[in-house]
Design an enzyme around this catalytic site. Structure first.
Site, PDB file in Angstrom:
ATOM      1  N   GLU A 220      18.420 -39.764  28.065  1.00 26.96           N
ATOM      2  CA  GLU A 220      18.032 -38.830  26.994  1.00 26.96           C
ATOM      3  C   GLU A 220      17.895 -39.599  25.681  1.00 26.96           C
ATOM      4  O   GLU A 220      18.504 -40.647  25.505  1.00 26.96           O
ATOM      5  CB  GLU A 220      19.067 -37.699  26.878  1.00 26.96           C
ATOM      6  CG  GLU A 220      20.531 -38.146  26.737  1.00 26.96           C
ATOM      7  CD  GLU A 220      20.926 -38.604  25.360  1.00 26.96           C
ATOM      8  OE1 GLU A 220      20.268 -38.198  24.395  1.00 26.96           O
ATOM      9  OE2 GLU A 220      21.893 -39.393  25.250  1.00 26.96           O
TER      10      GLU A 220
ATOM     11  N   PHE B 285      14.548 -44.916   9.720  1.00 26.71           N
ATOM     12  CA  PHE B 285      15.787 -45.693   9.938  1.00 26.71           C
ATOM     13  C   PHE B 285      15.892 -46.886   8.998  1.00 26.71           C
ATOM     14  O   PHE B 285      16.333 -47.966   9.381  1.00 26.71           O
ATOM     15  CB  PHE B 285      15.913 -46.108  11.413  1.00 26.71           C
ATOM     16  CG  PHE B 285      16.644 -45.059  12.203  1.00 26.71           C
ATOM     17  CD1 PHE B 285      16.094 -43.809  12.392  1.00 26.71           C
ATOM     18  CD2 PHE B 285      17.908 -45.301  12.699  1.00 26.71           C
ATOM     19  CE1 PHE B 285      16.779 -42.812  13.061  1.00 26.71           C
ATOM     20  CE2 PHE B 285      18.608 -44.319  13.383  1.00 26.71           C
ATOM     21  CZ  PHE B 285      18.036 -43.074  13.564  1.00 26.71           C
TER      22      PHE B 285
ATOM     23  N   CYS C 125      27.185 -42.786  19.957  1.00 30.47           N
ATOM     24  CA  CYS C 125      26.189 -43.530  20.737  1.00 30.47           C
ATOM     25  C   CYS C 125      25.987 -44.970  20.260  1.00 30.47           C
ATOM     26  O   CYS C 125      26.243 -45.908  21.017  1.00 30.47           O
ATOM     27  CB  CYS C 125      24.868 -42.787  20.701  1.00 30.47           C
ATOM     28  SG  CYS C 125      25.038 -41.090  21.248  1.00 30.47           S
TER      29      CYS C 125
ATOM     30  N   GLY D 215      23.191 -47.698   3.549  1.00 32.05           N
ATOM     31  CA  GLY D 215      24.383 -46.891   3.288  1.00 32.05           C
ATOM     32  C   GLY D 215      25.616 -47.419   4.004  1.00 32.05           C
ATOM     33  O   GLY D 215      25.730 -48.623   4.269  1.00 32.05           O
TER      34      GLY D 215
ATOM     35  N   VAL E  62      24.828 -33.275  25.215  1.00 28.08           N
ATOM     36  CA  VAL E  62      23.641 -33.570  26.033  1.00 28.08           C
ATOM     37  C   VAL E  62      23.488 -32.517  27.130  1.00 28.08           C
ATOM     38  O   VAL E  62      22.414 -31.939  27.315  1.00 28.08           O
ATOM     39  CB  VAL E  62      23.726 -34.990  26.642  1.00 28.08           C
ATOM     40  CG1 VAL E  62      22.581 -35.227  27.616  1.00 28.08           C
ATOM     41  CG2 VAL E  62      23.712 -36.050  25.555  1.00 28.08           C
TER      42      VAL E  62
ATOM     43  N   GLU F  13      21.926 -35.971  17.719  1.00 32.05           N
ATOM     44  CA  GLU F  13      22.794 -34.859  17.369  1.00 32.05           C
ATOM     45  C   GLU F  13      22.255 -34.261  16.079  1.00 32.05           C
ATOM     46  O   GLU F  13      21.824 -34.981  15.184  1.00 32.05           O
ATOM     47  CB  GLU F  13      24.235 -35.333  17.162  1.00 32.05           C
ATOM     48  CG  GLU F  13      24.904 -35.679  18.460  1.00 32.05           C
ATOM     49  CD  GLU F  13      26.385 -35.977  18.301  1.00 32.05           C
ATOM     50  OE1 GLU F  13      27.052 -35.371  17.452  1.00 32.05           O
ATOM     51  OE2 GLU F  13      26.862 -36.852  19.046  1.00 32.05           O
TER      52      GLU F  13
END
Ligand code: UGA
Length: 429
Positions: A149, A249, A260, A253, A11, A153
């Site tokens: 934020e 989303f 996070c 899986g 970040v 990633e």
């Protein structure tokens, strides 16, 4: 503007690189001497697409230093990006952020806007405000802002430059910070959400909790699809066209991992408990996620006579594609479970490194071909693009057995089966 960023994790570094790209002068401070030395040598300690290029391009606007005093001296805006890991009981460990604030308090001698970007439980930023006052920093020398934020990633630079919103939490008496925040982010075109400190902190937690909920939801739907013979891809597509649901989303899986979602959902659960609220939904989300690896192991046990006799190629170690991060990686969890079950595991990942110490019969190979050679079973554990474009004819020729377990539901069944391989997914009809 002159900006000081405290903490050079993904970040902090991404924020520094993008703010330099936007024209600011950025001082990046970290206590870790090796990291600062590496950054000064031009080595970027994490893999994040485009980060190295943007840092190189804006090198004259970036200073990497261990000295907080240097950063504070030059900058009127300080952004705190230090880690906020989990404690064993799931609450958030605030030691690093509290220590950063203590250090900051020693150096403030002119007005500073202090921006909290680290993910913290609601109420924390106000506590940090009180901490600064208690450390002797007078009220008129600082404002404190909650500015979470929303970077993923693997696409953090893109996400910051093309933010869908900027969330700014202010204290009720703060008249000074908003224009400063708008100057800081001038050049990023998106709506602003202006709220209280706790409002901003809650937006961050609710956002991650909702996304985690979507993943556990689709994983539960996939289990039901399996039982009734429906295809989860069709179901996700069908529900995703509804704008109230959306298509994102909904990839079934192995479940969510990373630094996070697991931490933030657990922390929010603890926040709820501390307020005497039972967070039934958050508990269910975690229960489903925690049992995804076992579900796939069961699938394998049903497909072979003795799992312990099998040599297994696991493709993917990172918690998701385009990163070398293995924190809370479902792929790593799966590898550990296969090792415990007595299997021989050969793991491959384009970027991530596996800690195979204390894992009998587990090795990491340098190439995908080495992992696959002679394997009885192949598992896709992280949905890297290159695993979705494999030459299955060649893979079949290298393998000893026929089973391909698609633990990220990212392959096309017919691509596998046309070469005589046996495809196993979850919720595939
Ligand atoms: C997440 C959020 O997406 C960011 O908005 C947020 O800023 C960040 O956490 C954070 O709090 O710092 P990240 O952890 O990088 O970002 O990863 P995601 O892309 O969200 O993926 C998380 C996990 O969910 C991965 O293990 C991924 O494989 C899994 N996932 C994602 C699924 O299983 N299915 C999906 O459909 C999507």
């Amino acid at each position: 503007m002159n900006v000081c960023i405290v903490g050079t994790g993904y970040v902090g570094l991404t924020t520094a690189a993008v703010l330099a790209e936007l024209g600011h002068q950025v001082y990046c401070v970290d206590q870790n001497h090796d990291k600062i030395e590496q950054l000064n040598r031009g080595y970027i300690p994490i893999y994040e697409p485009n980060l190295k290029e943007i840092i190189e391009k804006n090198r004259d606007r970036l200073t990497f230093t261990n000295g907080l005093d240097l950063g504070i001296k030059h900058a009127s805006t300080v952004i705190i990006c230090v880690g906020t890991p989990s404690l064993t009981d799931g609450r958030t460990d605030l030691t690093y952020i509290q220590s950063a604030i203590d250090h900051l308090a020693l150096h403030i001698d002119s007005y500073k806007t202090i921006i909290i970007k680290s993910t913290v439980p609601p109420g924390t930023t106000e506590q940090l405000y009180i901490q600064l006052l208690e450390k002797g920093v007078p009220n008129h020398l600082f404002s404190i802002v909650a500015n979470p934020e929303f970077l993923r990633e693997g696409s953090a630079i893109f996400d910051m430059l093309h933010a869908d919103k900027i969330v700014i939490g202010l204290r009720p008496d703060d008249q000074r910070s908003l224009p400063i925040m708008k100057s800081l982010y001038a050049g990023i075109s998106c709506p602003y959400v202006i709220t209280s400190l706790t409002g901003a902190e809650m937006i961050k937690y609710a956002s991650n909790a909702f996304l985690a909920t979507k993943i556990s939801f689709i994983n539960e739907m996939a289990r039901i699809c399996d039982a009734v013979g429906a295809n989860i891809h069709d179901v996700a597509k069908g529900i995703g066209y509804d704008p109230r649901i959306g298509p994102h989303f909904l990839q079934a899986g192995l479940g969510y991992g990373g630094s996070c979602f697991p931490k933030d959902v657990k922390s929010l659960e603890q926040v709820a408990h501390s307020q005497k609220i039972t967070p039934h939904l958050l508990q269910a989300v975690q229960l489903i996620n925690d049992s995804q690896v076992d579900l796939y192991i069961q699938k394998l046990q049903q497909a072979v006579n003795h799992l312990s006799d099998q040599t297994i190629a696991v493709l993917g170690i990172a918690f998701k594609p385009n990163t070398d991060d293995t924190r809370h990686s479902p792929a790593e969890h799966l590898i550990r479970k296969l090792s415990e079950a007595g299997c021989i595991v050969r793991a491959y990942d384009p970027k991530a490194k596996l800690d195979s110490s204390h894992q009998p019969n587990v090795t990491q190979t340098d190439t995908l071909q080495e992992a696959v050679e002679g394997a009885d079973i192949l598992i896709i554990a992280t949905d890297w693009q290159e695993f979705q474009q494999l030459n299955w004819r060649e893979i079949k020729a290298r393998m000893n057995g026929p089973i391909v377990l698609d633990a990220r539901n990212c392959l096309r069944r017919q691509d596998i089966e046309q070469w005589g391989l046996q495809y196993i997914g979850v919720g595939c009809g």
